[in-house]
Design an enzyme around this catalytic site. Sequence first.
Site, PDB file in Angstrom:
ATOM      1  N   LYS A   1      -1.700   1.069   4.063  1.00 29.69           N
ATOM      2  CA  LYS A   1      -1.723   2.485   3.679  1.00 29.69           C
ATOM      3  C   LYS A   1      -2.867   2.705   2.713  1.00 29.69           C
ATOM      4  CE  LYS A   1      -0.100   1.726  -0.681  1.00 29.69           C
ATOM      5  NZ  LYS A   1      -0.904   1.954  -1.921  1.00 29.69           N
TER       6      LYS A   1
ATOM      7  N   GLY B   1      -3.918  -3.014  -3.077  1.00 36.04           N
ATOM      8  CA  GLY B   1      -3.558  -1.598  -3.088  1.00 36.04           C
ATOM      9  C   GLY B   1      -3.340  -1.021  -1.710  1.00 36.04           C
TER      10      GLY B   1
ATOM     11  N   ASP C   1       7.272   1.496  -2.542  1.00 32.29           N
ATOM     12  CA  ASP C   1       6.474   1.927  -1.393  1.00 32.29           C
ATOM     13  C   ASP C   1       7.146   1.649  -0.052  1.00 32.29           C
ATOM     14  OD1 ASP C   1       4.520   2.768  -3.108  1.00 32.29           O
ATOM     15  OD2 ASP C   1       3.106   1.158  -2.668  1.00 32.29           O
TER      16      ASP C   1
END
Length: 290
Positions: free
Chosen positions: A20, A108, A146
């Site tokens: 993502k 990340g 997440d």
Amino acid sequence: MTSTNSRKSAISKSWPAPAKLNLFLHVTGQRADGYHELQTLFQFIDHCDYLDFHITDTPDLILHSTMSDSVADSDNLILKAAKSLKRYTQYEGGAHIWLEKLLPMGGGLGGGSSDAATTLVALNALWKTNISPNKLAEIGLTLGADVPVFINGLSAFAEGVGEKLITVQPPESWYLVIVPDVHVSTQAVFQHPDLPRNTPKLDMSSLMTQQWSNDCQKLVTTKHPQVANALSWLVEYAPSRMTGTGACVFGEFTHSQQALDALAKLPADMQGFVAKGMNKSPLQIRLEQL
């Protein structure tokens, strides 16, 4: 249990665990329990880890990887996800799981959370335990903030600690993602006193129309010159910023060839790849093929 055995036959077709991007990331406060309040926009890209599953009658859960040392954290989340689903459903069998690790750790891109989400979604389908997506997301939230967005499988505006999701449709741009040779600790970033924690909270419509930024970027580029150097190079070619707490940075392009042309000029001491933004995740597409 983790094993370094090679991939076997008689397993399911690979299940993607996509990366993502945080197209923007604002830190709007910190709660009494220490968790940070965020506003962010998640979009998937077509760059993925891949997992394969072989369902067994025995109760063991065994993870196989040829990269066990470098993916220890992901391995842990994969097994935690499988054990959580097994415990919730009281499923009596087990599974062998094979991981092909392509996403960087500490980048990340959400690799560990995505691996956990794919494990929950795939085993729920293959075990035929029929847990609803909302319940899977609840289980996923216990593994990481997440994880629910990867289970949801649609680009989303997120608030809270990242678990309150509203489906959105940002442009499906092309991205050049640079992977600096450094691991950035999410925990260290959020514990650092210099992290901004007071960005004004805005409504979604305002956020979707303003210039996007990442509140973690200044701190991370100050602490990690590799990230700063990657951004300095990339911004010459496209609007660029960091995803999540780093270390990866991305530049946004309208056409694939623009991104590929920039990639061809990437300095020899940098690594990167071109990926397509996707508002429906590769995992969701895979699930719909069953």
